[in-house]
Design a protein around this motif. Structure first.
Motif, PDB file in Angstrom:
ATOM      1  N   LEU A 108       0.869  -1.178   0.000  1.00 47.59           N
ATOM      2  CA  LEU A 108       0.000   0.000   0.000  1.00 47.59           C
ATOM      3  C   LEU A 108       0.906   1.228   0.000  1.00 47.59           C
ATOM      4  O   LEU A 108       1.851   1.296   0.786  1.00 47.59           O
ATOM      5  N   THR A 139       1.080   5.354   0.364  1.00 44.88           N
ATOM      6  CA  THR A 139       0.415   6.593   0.757  1.00 44.88           C
ATOM      7  C   THR A 139       1.284   7.782   0.361  1.00 44.88           C
ATOM      8  O   THR A 139       2.458   7.840   0.707  1.00 44.88           O
ATOM      9  N   LEU A 140       0.677   8.702  -0.386  1.00 46.61           N
ATOM     10  CA  LEU A 140       1.366   9.939  -0.750  1.00 46.61           C
ATOM     11  C   LEU A 140       0.756  11.094   0.030  1.00 46.61           C
ATOM     12  O   LEU A 140      -0.459  11.288   0.001  1.00 46.61           O
ATOM     13  N   SER A 141       1.582  11.854   0.721  1.00 48.92           N
ATOM     14  CA  SER A 141       1.172  13.128   1.321  1.00 48.92           C
ATOM     15  C   SER A 141       1.703  14.216   0.406  1.00 48.92           C
ATOM     16  O   SER A 141       2.916  14.336   0.219  1.00 48.92           O
ATOM     17  N   GLY A 186      -2.932  -0.778  -3.414  1.00 50.63           N
ATOM     18  CA  GLY A 186      -3.781   0.314  -2.976  1.00 50.63           C
ATOM     19  C   GLY A 186      -2.970   1.327  -2.206  1.00 50.63           C
ATOM     20  O   GLY A 186      -1.745   1.357  -2.299  1.00 50.63           O
ATOM     21  N   GLY A 187      -3.673   2.158  -1.439  1.00 52.28           N
ATOM     22  CA  GLY A 187      -2.987   3.172  -0.653  1.00 52.28           C
ATOM     23  C   GLY A 187      -3.897   4.337  -0.353  1.00 52.28           C
ATOM     24  O   GLY A 187      -5.113   4.185  -0.258  1.00 52.28           O
ATOM     25  N   ASP A 188      -3.318   5.499  -0.195  1.00 56.78           N
ATOM     26  CA  ASP A 188      -4.084   6.685   0.165  1.00 56.78           C
ATOM     27  C   ASP A 188      -3.342   7.899  -0.392  1.00 56.78           C
ATOM     28  O   ASP A 188      -2.116   7.862  -0.563  1.00 56.78           O
ATOM     29  N   ILE A 189      -4.092   8.928  -0.714  1.00 55.24           N
ATOM     30  CA  ILE A 189      -3.499  10.199  -1.134  1.00 55.24           C
ATOM     31  C   ILE A 189      -4.120  11.288  -0.279  1.00 55.24           C
ATOM     32  O   ILE A 189      -5.347  11.392  -0.216  1.00 55.24           O
ATOM     33  N   VAL A 190      -3.274  12.059   0.414  1.00 60.07           N
ATOM     34  CA  VAL A 190      -3.788  13.141   1.257  1.00 60.07           C
ATOM     35  C   VAL A 190      -3.034  14.433   0.961  1.00 60.07           C
ATOM     36  O   VAL A 190      -1.889  14.408   0.509  1.00 60.07           O
ATOM     37  N   GLU A 202      -7.818  14.273  -6.424  1.00 60.49           N
ATOM     38  CA  GLU A 202      -7.449  12.968  -5.868  1.00 60.49           C
ATOM     39  C   GLU A 202      -7.829  11.818  -6.805  1.00 60.49           C
ATOM     40  O   GLU A 202      -7.028  10.928  -7.070  1.00 60.49           O
ATOM     41  N   ILE A 215      -6.368  -1.117  -6.624  1.00 56.77           N
ATOM     42  CA  ILE A 215      -6.490   0.338  -6.510  1.00 56.77           C
ATOM     43  C   ILE A 215      -7.879   0.803  -6.948  1.00 56.77           C
ATOM     44  O   ILE A 215      -8.368   0.403  -7.996  1.00 56.77           O
ATOM     45  N   ALA A 233      -7.917  -2.994  -0.408  1.00 53.17           N
ATOM     46  CA  ALA A 233      -7.344  -4.016  -1.288  1.00 53.17           C
ATOM     47  C   ALA A 233      -7.615  -5.389  -0.681  1.00 53.17           C
ATOM     48  O   ALA A 233      -7.654  -5.536   0.540  1.00 53.17           O
ATOM     49  N   THR A 237      -5.394   1.764   4.206  1.00 54.15           N
ATOM     50  CA  THR A 237      -4.562   2.719   4.942  1.00 54.15           C
ATOM     51  C   THR A 237      -5.158   4.110   4.822  1.00 54.15           C
ATOM     52  O   THR A 237      -5.792   4.442   3.817  1.00 54.15           O
ATOM     53  N   HIS A 285      -6.416  17.571   8.347  1.00 50.20           N
ATOM     54  CA  HIS A 285      -7.535  16.708   8.748  1.00 50.20           C
ATOM     55  C   HIS A 285      -8.026  16.980  10.162  1.00 50.20           C
ATOM     56  O   HIS A 285      -9.082  16.511  10.552  1.00 50.20           O
TER      57      HIS A 285
END
Lengths: 340, 340
Positions: A100, A102-104, A133-137, B17, B40, B45, B58, B66
């Motif tokens: 996974l 995650t990009l900040s 997968g992952g997350d973008i914030v 996003e 994704i 996932a 995540t 946030h």
């Protein structure tokens, strides 16, 4: 406002990373789930999941802290963000599987993100990892966090077969995979502005030794870790966790050929203390290390070099040919062992 | 220096996003590993691991983006950092198991970290999650990233049993668990400086519905997600992914009692559009939703309310008692649906 909120009696810099980890471990108490095999404080977490054993690890790289944008290629940042996690899985003797990411992100061009993902993808393909997968914030500063899952081999009764830090026993042999010091040589070349392509590549694109971890497990090795802080320091971690010491034959430490050619006077010291080679440090009865070595060489990979033995007496000693102790200077240590 | 490095033709804010996720998905190409079941773009996932199915998700919370330090308790930040991940696992119908917690820390007091971990621990205990590891890095801005693993139930042939977004079919009933709008009511109370303890608690400490996801899977439900952006918008996501539409009986939407008491005039609109309730939106033939409802009520939990049905015609319509369409104003939407 943040500064006011954050002010208090004890500071994170007073505790340091390891002090903070111990504090958190204390706050969380004993793990509630009996399936947990290795928890906070190890290279990676391990738990049972049905008949399989899952290994999980995570690492973050922050712009301006772990790398300087403009001084390194974004593709190398991507490679290293995943490679450092792959090495944590290799350090436990497992195979990586899914990641996974995650990009900040501050407001920025997408071009660096394209390059970052090109490096992530290359590293993923090199180690059979699928980014799932992952997350973008949004964030004021760029960082990339990779969480990587992997699998450990299991004994017939379901017990995971792992390389642990606390399994060294007096009389065991100490081995290292491949050769050491190339990453430290690459860092030195970069700092000096020298063109040393092989060394710089070793520093920018370290190659974790998943193959060596798997071969070690197959050969019955139960103690090991990856060399990220440098041989001397990492062997110290194993000795501390196992309650023993080690004698290392300084002249037997395998030096990266490109390092020996570029910096002959300092090569051995750099190989003994330089970090981020991501080779494996393995501890086991000597025949097991020889079996792992033979298996790796049969596959065309660099094998295991035996460099010393585990002692009852605490502490890691580097010994010269006459049996005298070699001291690594703390100046050389701080210069080479820690990137800032 | 950072700004210069980051400047380019296309900006992350141009893409947004979802545009960036699509770009990354394109760069990564088809997943190499055939064990990947959901990659994704989904809530989480999912991949097969031996006989088990692993679910992984995540989420990151960044100070100043946030949450605002000084305006919320650190323990609530910890709770929510884990709860949002637990809800992603619940949204797939799985059970959470192990978490990795990454802290990016400026120099700061350890007191807020103690409080953060107190909240993380409370949420972990409430959902049978074990915090198994993580990472601590230096950074100019505080953030907490949780990577959470979970397990999906499997059919006899090993196929994972999941709540997917693309499995709605015309004629299916639309149901929601529990009651809606309490989180939006809590946010409104905070913004107005009003004392509404039950609503504020619902907003600060949302309770993901792992039990409801598991009951839905057991009842044969195959389509669902958690309500994080608001009922209307999230039902739109399911309809888009499934290639269909939905008619919702506006008056049948279950309103949180505390919301109805505090804001009677706006309660139904807030329940239809407010986000972060972390209840589940479930779509299936009506008998299956009734079976899930009965199972939940038998366990003393809030059940499933059927509020509408899936249509061939695209689009989500909210209908009043006479069958006329109710329009949610975009002003109300933007105010309630999105926290900033």
């Amino acid at each position: 406002m943040l500064a006011a909120t954050y002010t208090g009696r004890v500071d994170t810099t007073d505790l340091g990373e390891f002090g903070l980890i111990e504090r958190i471990r204390g706050m969380l108490g004993a793990p509630a789930d009996a399936r947990l095999v290795a928890g906070i404080g190890d290279d990676a977490a391990v738990w049972r999941s049905g008949a399989a054993c899952v290994i999980a690890t995570t690492d973050t790289m922050v712009a301006g802290v772990h790398f300087l944008p403009g001084q390194v290629a974004w593709s190398d940042v991507g490679w290293k963000a995943l490679a450092s996690n792959v090495s944590d899985i290799a350090a436990m003797g497992g195979r990586p599987s899914f990641a996974l990411v995650t990009l900040s992100l501050p407001r920025m061009s997408v071009d660096p993100i394209d390059e970052l993902y090109a490096g992530l993808r290359e590293c993923a393909e090199a180690h059979a990892v699928t980014i799932a997968g992952g997350d973008i914030v949004a964030a004021p500063v760029f960082s990339v966090t990779v969480a990587l899952l992997g699998e450990a081999a299991c004994a017939a009764d379901g017990t995971p077969l792992l390389l642990r830090r606390d399994a060294a026993r007096p009389g065991d042999a100490v081995g290292v995979t491949g050769t050491l010091g190339a990453s430290a040589g690459g860092l030195r070349a970069l700092l000096e502005g020298a063109t040393r392509a092989a060394l710089v590549a070793a520093h920018m694109r370290p190659r974790p030794r998943v193959d060596a971890g798997v071969a070690a497990i197959a050969a019955g090795v139960t103690c090991g870790m990856d060399i990220s802080d440098g041989l001397a320091q990492d062997l110290g971690h194993i000795c501390d966790e196992s309650g023993c010491g080690a004698d290392v034959r300084f002249r037997d430490i395998p030096i990266a050929p490109a390092l020996a050619a570029a910096y002959p006077a300092d090569a051995r010291t750099m190989a003994a203390s330089g970090g981020e080679d991501y080779e494996l440090l393995l501890v086991a009865p000597e025949p097991r290390l020889r079996a792992a070595d033979a298996a790796l060489r049969a596959d065309g990979a660099t094998g295991v070099t035996i460099i010393g033995s585990i002692t009852e007496r605490r502490g890691v000693r580097m010994l010269d040919a006459a049996g005298g102790e070699v001291r690594l200077t703390s100046a050389g240590w701080d210069h080479l062992g820690r990137e800032t």
